[in-house]
Design an enzyme around this catalytic site. Sequence first.
Site, short mmCIF file in Angstrom:
data_model
loop_
_atom_site.label_atom_id
_atom_site.label_comp_id
_atom_site.label_asym_id
_atom_site.label_seq_id
_atom_site.Cartn_x
_atom_site.Cartn_y
_atom_site.Cartn_z
CG ASP A 10 15.36 0.77 19.99
OD1 ASP A 10 16.61 1.32 19.76
OD2 ASP A 10 14.35 1.04 19.38
CG ASP A 12 15.46 6.99 18.63
OD1 ASP A 12 15.45 7.78 19.60
OD2 ASP A 12 16.48 6.77 17.86
CG ASP A 189 10.69 1.03 17.18
OD1 ASP A 189 10.40 1.24 16.42
OD2 ASP A 189 11.65 0.80 17.99
#
Length: 228
Positions: A10, A12, A189
């Site tokens: 991922d 961001d 996250d």
Amino acid sequence: MTLQRIALFDLDHTLIPFDSDYAWGEFTTARGWTDANEFKRQNDAFYAHYKAGTLDVHAYVRFATAAIVRHGATDSIAAHADFMRDTVLKGIQSQALELVQAHQKAGDLVVVVTATNEFVTRPIATALGVQELIAIELERDTAPGGTGWYTGTIAGVPSFREGKVVRVAQWLQQRGLDWGTVHTTFYSDSMNDLPLLERANTPVATNPDATLRALAQERGWRILDLFA
């Protein structure tokens, strides 16, 4: 049979310590491309839905790309170059680059898989040394006499939530691979990425929020605080 190893990241808050789409919106608002108060109101509302898992990704992408649709290719590309210089490159941290490079040196295929659109994220992935990007693809105006630029509509399956699993499967198929012939590690996250975290052979909760951290602890997943 030796499995091809693939490292999926991922973007961001995983490889970069901020939300690239949000930062881009702030950057263009500072340029006067949007009304600051109204943009913040709508952006905050969309972000709340994202955190709650209730985001209408099509509506969000229309909102997030409205400024570049309106300003056109030349101004948008020039603005993004300034965004990279003034915001993104200053935010990329050495430990993220080292993690990517460690996978590359081990012979792993490295892919950024993000729910942020391709216009914002392609240069960021390149700056991280990653050529393979699965991002939200944007429709272009290809009609006769059209602009050839983005319309604000998503093209194909959005790489968001369950869509990330679909898009990774498509990416594998294009390379003559499938889930059974690869070993995947996925760093994220976000609880929004739970479908792909569950599909990966090795899920890594990276800079996780409290909810994902608790789930990772419950399931025995590795937890990586990259920016601690």
